[in-house]
Design a protein around this motif. Sequence first.
Motif, PDB file in Angstrom:
ATOM      1  N   LEU A  84       0.809  -1.136   0.064  1.00 21.36           N
ATOM      2  CA  LEU A  84      -0.006  -0.074  -0.119  1.00 21.36           C
ATOM      3  C   LEU A  84       0.643   1.438  -0.042  1.00 21.36           C
ATOM      4  O   LEU A  84       0.445   2.465  -0.527  1.00 21.36           O
ATOM      5  N   SER A  85       2.081   1.209   0.204  1.00 26.12           N
ATOM      6  CA  SER A  85       3.006   2.178   0.339  1.00 26.12           C
ATOM      7  C   SER A  85       3.838   2.420  -1.018  1.00 26.12           C
ATOM      8  O   SER A  85       4.021   3.515  -1.261  1.00 26.12           O
ATOM      9  N   THR A  86       4.481   1.277  -1.578  1.00 27.44           N
ATOM     10  CA  THR A  86       5.107   1.410  -2.858  1.00 27.44           C
ATOM     11  C   THR A  86       4.414   1.020  -4.163  1.00 27.44           C
ATOM     12  O   THR A  86       5.052   1.393  -4.995  1.00 27.44           O
ATOM     13  N   GLY A  87       3.402   0.509  -3.907  1.00 31.35           N
ATOM     14  CA  GLY A  87       2.543   0.230  -5.178  1.00 31.35           C
ATOM     15  C   GLY A  87       1.583   1.287  -5.600  1.00 31.35           C
ATOM     16  O   GLY A  87       1.145   1.839  -4.700  1.00 31.35           O
ATOM     17  N   PHE A  88       0.936   1.022  -6.822  1.00 26.75           N
ATOM     18  CA  PHE A  88       0.082   1.866  -7.293  1.00 26.75           C
ATOM     19  C   PHE A  88      -0.784   1.345  -8.302  1.00 26.75           C
ATOM     20  O   PHE A  88      -0.085   0.436  -9.125  1.00 26.75           O
ATOM     21  N   GLY A  89      -1.796   1.654  -8.653  1.00 29.05           N
ATOM     22  CA  GLY A  89      -2.672   1.064  -9.708  1.00 29.05           C
ATOM     23  C   GLY A  89      -3.300  -0.232  -9.433  1.00 29.05           C
ATOM     24  O   GLY A  89      -3.132  -0.834  -8.551  1.00 29.05           O
ATOM     25  N   ALA A  90      -4.233  -0.721 -10.646  1.00 29.73           N
ATOM     26  CA  ALA A  90      -4.889  -1.856 -10.619  1.00 29.73           C
ATOM     27  C   ALA A  90      -4.230  -3.116 -11.145  1.00 29.73           C
ATOM     28  O   ALA A  90      -4.702  -4.178 -11.350  1.00 29.73           O
TER      29      ALA A  90
END
Length: 296
Positions: free
Chosen positions: A193-199
Amino acid sequence: MNQTSLDVLQQLDPEFQYRELKGRELRDERLQQEQRDRIEAENQQFLAHLESLAAEKERAIAQHHAAVCRGNAVCAIASVTLLSFMLIPGLNRIAERTLKLYEWTTTSTTTTATTVTNATPQEISKTTTPAAQTKVVPFKPLKQHRGLHFLDDSPSGSYDYTLERDGSTAVPIPSPCNGVIGRVWFQGRTGNLSTGFGAGQIVEVACDGGKLWLFGHLIKGSQTKQPGDRIIKGEALGIQGQTGRTSGVHVHNQIHKYSIGTDGIPVRGDRITDRSQTRPLIDDYRDFLATGGTSN
């Protein structure tokens, strides 16, 4: 000529100054001539290349006509193929898109491809046979639950939940309907939840006469279909994973309006954020998952 060179030159006798300046002038003229000669040679080489291409084109056309005149079918096909690669390199792409458009718009009824292409999703549903509307691929039932660590960006109309079968979360995701695959793409970067983004890995399914479903966080490369392919209700579209921004294995759903592109591939439209519209669809789908395809 820099200032230091000028200072040195001014210290020389007038005769030597003249010789030095004259020598530099001659050297500049020689360099300019060499540059002109080089450009001229490059131009000649380019013109020769164009003439070579034109000659190849003429030879291919001549071979084609000769093969047709001789009635040699094999030579004629080969020469036409050569011409297609030389003169119309986009022919194969156009043919592929046309085929996808035909597969999408053709049904067992008497409607034409043009009529269906310009139709709304509701009109497409009317032209689909009852057998096609009710065809379902059965599967082993799946359990679903919400995880506290999964985000659900309420009230946008999206839903996050985990699917399980026999204790495993690495399960294929059944299609919610009979329809056509839209975009298959990867969004963002895989991480927590801190380093990732997008689906992450996304597969879109445009339901016949209904809405477009977006499935996110699938295992990268697990998609079973390509854009424009038909899919049957209950048929696996990919495997649930945790690509993109997530702290655990789950699937993300959001629902959109859609239209049909000129190439026959569904185009995702506005996202439906009204939960009074999306919640019944999600509830029906979760019942469908829990019963292994026996519910509608």
